[in-house]
Write a protein that holds these residues in place. Structure first.
Motif, PDB file in Angstrom:
ATOM      1  N   TRP A  24       0.829  -1.208   0.000  1.00 57.37           N
ATOM      2  CA  TRP A  24       0.000   0.000   0.000  1.00 57.37           C
ATOM      3  C   TRP A  24       0.863   1.258   0.000  1.00 57.37           C
ATOM      4  O   TRP A  24       0.617   2.201  -0.750  1.00 57.37           O
ATOM      5  CB  TRP A  24      -0.944  -0.002   1.202  1.00 57.37           C
ATOM      6  CG  TRP A  24      -1.467   1.365   1.535  1.00 57.37           C
ATOM      7  CD1 TRP A  24      -1.140   2.132   2.624  1.00 57.37           C
ATOM      8  CD2 TRP A  24      -2.370   2.154   0.755  1.00 57.37           C
ATOM      9  NE1 TRP A  24      -1.784   3.335   2.573  1.00 57.37           N
ATOM     10  CE2 TRP A  24      -2.552   3.374   1.426  1.00 57.37           C
ATOM     11  CE3 TRP A  24      -3.041   1.938  -0.447  1.00 57.37           C
ATOM     12  CZ2 TRP A  24      -3.373   4.387   0.947  1.00 57.37           C
ATOM     13  CZ3 TRP A  24      -3.868   2.947  -0.945  1.00 57.37           C
ATOM     14  CH2 TRP A  24      -4.034   4.152  -0.256  1.00 57.37           C
ATOM     15  N   LEU A  43     -10.563   4.403  -5.228  1.00 54.87           N
ATOM     16  CA  LEU A  43      -9.502   5.404  -5.111  1.00 54.87           C
ATOM     17  C   LEU A  43      -9.039   5.909  -6.475  1.00 54.87           C
ATOM     18  O   LEU A  43      -7.981   6.536  -6.578  1.00 54.87           O
ATOM     19  CB  LEU A  43      -8.302   4.822  -4.343  1.00 54.87           C
ATOM     20  CG  LEU A  43      -8.574   4.360  -2.910  1.00 54.87           C
ATOM     21  CD1 LEU A  43      -7.279   3.892  -2.262  1.00 54.87           C
ATOM     22  CD2 LEU A  43      -9.223   5.474  -2.085  1.00 54.87           C
ATOM     23  N   LEU A  48      -1.965   8.457  -5.229  1.00 58.41           N
ATOM     24  CA  LEU A  48      -1.624   7.624  -4.081  1.00 58.41           C
ATOM     25  C   LEU A  48      -0.176   7.809  -3.646  1.00 58.41           C
ATOM     26  O   LEU A  48       0.155   7.603  -2.474  1.00 58.41           O
ATOM     27  CB  LEU A  48      -1.912   6.155  -4.393  1.00 58.41           C
ATOM     28  CG  LEU A  48      -3.383   5.833  -4.717  1.00 58.41           C
ATOM     29  CD1 LEU A  48      -3.573   4.330  -4.898  1.00 58.41           C
ATOM     30  CD2 LEU A  48      -4.312   6.348  -3.622  1.00 58.41           C
ATOM     31  N   THR A 175      -1.524   7.096   5.726  1.00 60.16           N
ATOM     32  CA  THR A 175      -1.751   8.199   4.790  1.00 60.16           C
ATOM     33  C   THR A 175      -1.139   9.497   5.306  1.00 60.16           C
ATOM     34  O   THR A 175      -0.774   9.614   6.477  1.00 60.16           O
ATOM     35  CB  THR A 175      -3.255   8.470   4.560  1.00 60.16           C
ATOM     36  OG1 THR A 175      -3.812   9.043   5.762  1.00 60.16           O
ATOM     37  CG2 THR A 175      -4.011   7.214   4.187  1.00 60.16           C
TER      38      THR A 175
END
Length: 232
Positions: A24, A43, A48, A175
């Motif tokens: 991720w 998403l 990202l 994140t």
């Protein structure tokens, strides 16, 4: 080119959570290699790389003792020896984890307070502090200018980091800060679904020293040791 060290919780390299979280984030802190990120429905259109930038730089982890430069009277070998002694004092334990919002960030957090994690954090902060160089004026002023309360300032000056002891909140960051509440809720729902197999009981069995060779370099895992202390 002064390296920094940090004491982090990280699952072992072979643990499925390490594999999934590194994918991720887009980087494996054990090997310092780029990972192929999965395509997650929901998403689309989101950058990202930007969303995970800082978390990728630090590697998948939870901070127990924040990054520090080594005291000039200490060396890496001594730190590794003290670290090994620390891991021998703490037994492995289990606690529930979940993906949740921690303010504007998304992270794996504890479902409820863990006395074992609190004890591990406290030992890391206190027992290894003799290896920490005093904060530079730059790092001290950076924290002070960010705005912290008097208790946090005392902790910052004494131990090099403001959010420790009663202010410690275990979290494995996933994140960057997501200020937009709707976007945060959207990403949270996707990550909760993606990491659903890891929600619930988690075996805390190891502790790691991460190392950063220079401020513009990513953190990598220098050493990971099992928790081998006696059970209660």
């Amino acid at each position: 080119m002064i390296p920094r060290y940090a004491i982090y919780y990280a699952p072992s390299a072979a643990h499925p959570l390490s594999t999934a979280a590194s994918a991720w984030l887009g980087r494996d802190a054990f090997t310092n290699t780029v990972c192929e990120r999965p395509d997650l429905v929901g998403l689309e259109g989101i950058d990202l790389d930007q969303l995970t930038q800082d978390a990728r730089h630090y590697g998948f982890h939870a901070t127990l003792k924040a990054p520090f430069e080594l005291h000039p009277e200490q060396d890496e070998a001594g730190l590794l020896s003290a670290f090994s002694a620390l891991t021998s004092r703490h037994a492995p334990f289990q606690a529930d984890i979940q993906v949740a919002a921690l303010g504007p960030f998304l992270a794996f957090v504890l479902a409820e307070r863990s006395l074992q994690m609190q004890a591990l954090h406290t030992d890391c902060v206190v027992a290894l502090d003799g290896f920490r160089a005093p904060l530079s004026d730059f790092d001290l002023n950076r924290r002070l200018h960010a705005g912290i309360n008097p208790r946090h300032e005392i902790q910052l000056r004494e131990y090099g980091y403001p959010y420790i002891f009663d202010d410690f909140r275990f979290h494995m960051t996933l994140t960057e800060r997501i200020s937009d509440q709707a976007l945060r809720a959207q990403v949270l729902a996707v990550l909760q679904d993606h990491f659903q197999d890891f929600a619930g009981p988690h075996d805390f069995e190891s502790l790691a020293i991460f190392k950063q060779e220079a401020r513009d370099q990513p953190f990598t895992i220098l050493d990971l040791q099992p928790l081998t202390g006696p059970g209660v």
